[in-house]
Design a protein around this motif. Structure first.
Motif, short mmCIF file in Angstrom:
data_model
loop_
_atom_site.label_atom_id
_atom_site.label_comp_id
_atom_site.label_asym_id
_atom_site.label_seq_id
_atom_site.Cartn_x
_atom_site.Cartn_y
_atom_site.Cartn_z
N TRP A 51 0.84 -1.19 0.00
CA TRP A 51 0.00 0.00 0.00
C TRP A 51 0.88 1.24 0.00
O TRP A 51 1.83 1.34 0.78
CB TRP A 51 -0.92 0.03 1.23
CG TRP A 51 -2.13 -0.82 1.08
CD1 TRP A 51 -2.35 -2.05 1.63
CD2 TRP A 51 -3.31 -0.51 0.33
NE1 TRP A 51 -3.59 -2.52 1.26
CE2 TRP A 51 -4.20 -1.59 0.47
CE3 TRP A 51 -3.69 0.60 -0.45
CZ2 TRP A 51 -5.45 -1.62 -0.13
CZ3 TRP A 51 -4.95 0.56 -1.05
CH2 TRP A 51 -5.81 -0.53 -0.89
N ARG B 91 0.82 5.48 0.11
CA ARG B 91 0.03 6.68 0.39
C ARG B 91 0.47 7.82 -0.54
O ARG B 91 1.65 7.93 -0.89
CB ARG B 91 0.22 7.12 1.83
CG ARG B 91 -0.28 6.13 2.86
CD ARG B 91 -0.15 6.72 4.25
NE ARG B 91 -0.48 5.74 5.28
CZ ARG B 91 -0.52 6.03 6.58
NH1 ARG B 91 -0.26 7.26 7.00
NH2 ARG B 91 -0.82 5.09 7.46
N TYR C 72 -4.93 11.96 2.48
CA TYR C 72 -4.16 11.13 1.58
C TYR C 72 -5.06 10.02 1.03
O TYR C 72 -6.04 9.64 1.65
CB TYR C 72 -2.93 10.52 2.26
CG TYR C 72 -3.22 9.48 3.32
CD1 TYR C 72 -3.45 8.15 2.98
CD2 TYR C 72 -3.25 9.84 4.66
CE1 TYR C 72 -3.71 7.20 3.95
CE2 TYR C 72 -3.51 8.89 5.64
CZ TYR C 72 -3.74 7.58 5.28
OH TYR C 72 -4.00 6.64 6.24
N ARG D 22 -4.82 6.08 -1.08
CA ARG D 22 -3.92 4.93 -1.08
C ARG D 22 -4.11 4.14 -2.37
O ARG D 22 -5.21 4.07 -2.91
CB ARG D 22 -4.22 4.00 0.10
CG ARG D 22 -4.25 4.67 1.43
CD ARG D 22 -5.01 3.82 2.44
NE ARG D 22 -4.23 2.67 2.90
CZ ARG D 22 -4.73 1.47 3.12
NH1 ARG D 22 -6.00 1.23 2.85
NH2 ARG D 22 -3.97 0.49 3.57
N CYS E 56 -2.79 0.21 -3.89
CA CYS E 56 -2.08 -1.05 -3.62
C CYS E 56 -1.44 -1.50 -4.92
O CYS E 56 -2.12 -1.68 -5.94
CB CYS E 56 -3.04 -2.11 -3.10
SG CYS E 56 -2.23 -3.64 -2.57
N TYR F 89 5.46 4.58 1.46
CA TYR F 89 5.17 3.15 1.49
C TYR F 89 4.78 2.75 2.91
O TYR F 89 5.54 2.98 3.86
CB TYR F 89 6.38 2.35 1.01
CG TYR F 89 6.70 2.63 -0.44
CD1 TYR F 89 6.23 1.79 -1.44
CD2 TYR F 89 7.43 3.76 -0.82
CE1 TYR F 89 6.50 2.05 -2.78
CE2 TYR F 89 7.69 4.04 -2.15
CZ TYR F 89 7.22 3.17 -3.12
OH TYR F 89 7.49 3.44 -4.45
N GLU F 90 3.59 2.18 3.06
CA GLU F 90 3.07 1.86 4.38
C GLU F 90 3.84 0.71 5.01
O GLU F 90 4.19 -0.26 4.35
CB GLU F 90 1.58 1.51 4.30
CG GLU F 90 0.71 2.69 3.95
CD GLU F 90 -0.76 2.38 4.13
OE1 GLU F 90 -1.08 1.24 4.50
OE2 GLU F 90 -1.59 3.28 3.89
#
Length: 288
Positions: free
Chosen positions: A187, A189, A228, A230, A232, A256-257
């Motif tokens: 995921w 952001r 924000y 997201r 994937c 990057y989460e």
């Protein structure tokens, strides 16, 4: 007395006989279309997309079947007897695994029971976890419900004992000794993205520029999560990732989460600088 000259007689082709009356069946045959029915024509890209949306799992298994068939043709030795699987047999064999994923913990070896307990607590799904040890630190997590698959695939990234957990969908010809996981769904952001870009198609373009798009979150509620959105994206673990991208004339930051998910040394996903194998250690020379 001279006879008047006789004009040449003009000849005409014989008149064809009147065709017999057609029966009802003959008339129906004449109305047969010149082009074959739509179902026998190749599907357009739009048709394929719509079909995938209506029956995602069947399409996924069909694609896996096609790739497996091509791989078998390339790798099957000519001097060995080959057992050919019918489409019905493949469907029967693949069906129990359609909601399964292949997982591997990077940088750490964990026992089967310990990992199963950790994943059960981590994923918190509504069904018992069936975890199968494939060897070489690969496991198959097998689910019965599609919702469990969606949770595991799209609600990550996941970490076990501080180590990145790589996940990909099950595939028929996966051989642990010959495989390595070189991609992961991450995921990303897009903080402080201008609201004019809160558009599904724009986000899909961004995702495809970064990697292979899996899902884009463009719902209006994204504005309530700190401005924000997201996306994937399936990203290669072997190449440095982007930290920003241009959308028109706007430079957009990419986050990057997952804490510690990206190495600050080489810029790759899936490890930290402490266990980076891409950076050559600096050697120090001692003066005599």
């Amino acid at each position: 007395m001279t006879k008047p000259s006789t004009l040449p007689t003009e000849t005409f082709p014989p008149i064809p006989p009147k065709p017999p009356d057609k029966s009802q069946s003959d008339m129906e045959e004449d109305r047969t279309p010149l082009i074959p029915p739509l179902s026998s024509q190749p599907l357009s890209y739009k048709d394929v997309v719509l079909e995938k949306e209506e029956n995602l799992e069947a399409s996924y298994l069909h694609e896996m079947d096609r790739e497996t068939h091509m791989k078998d043709q390339l790798e099957s030795p000519a001097d060995l007897d080959t057992i050919t699987l019918t489409p019905e047999e493949k469907e029967r064999l693949y069906q129990p695994w359609k909601y399964s994923v292949i997982v591997k913990v990077f940088g750490k070896r964990l026992s089967h029971q310990y990992l199963k307990g950790k994943l059960t607590d981590l994923w918190n799904i509504d069904e018992p976890l069936n975890l199968i040890d494939l060897g070489f630190d690969f496991y198959v997590a097998r689910f019965k419900e599609e919702q469990s698959l969606q949770t595991v695939l799209y609600e990550g990234p996941w970490f076990v004992e501080g180590q990145f957990l790589s996940i990909k969908r099950w595939e028929p010809n996966f051989v642990p000794a010959e495989s390595k996981i070189d991609t992961a769904a991450i995921w990303i952001r897009l903080p402080q993205l201008p609201t004019k870009f809160y558009d599904q198609r724009i986000l899909e373009k961004v995702g495809r520029r970064i990697g292979q798009l899996v899902k884009a979150d463009a719902c209006p509620s994204a504005t309530l999560r700190g401005r924000y959105v997201r996306i994937c994206v399936e990203i290669s673990l072997d190449v440095p990732v982007r930290t920003s991208i241009m959308i028109g004339s706007h430079k957009q930051q990419l986050l990057y989460e997952g804490e510690g998910i990206m190495c600050v040394g080489c810029g790759r996903i899936g490890h930290t600088i402490d266990n980076c194998t891409y950076i050559t250690p600096k050697t120090t020379t001692t003066e005599a």
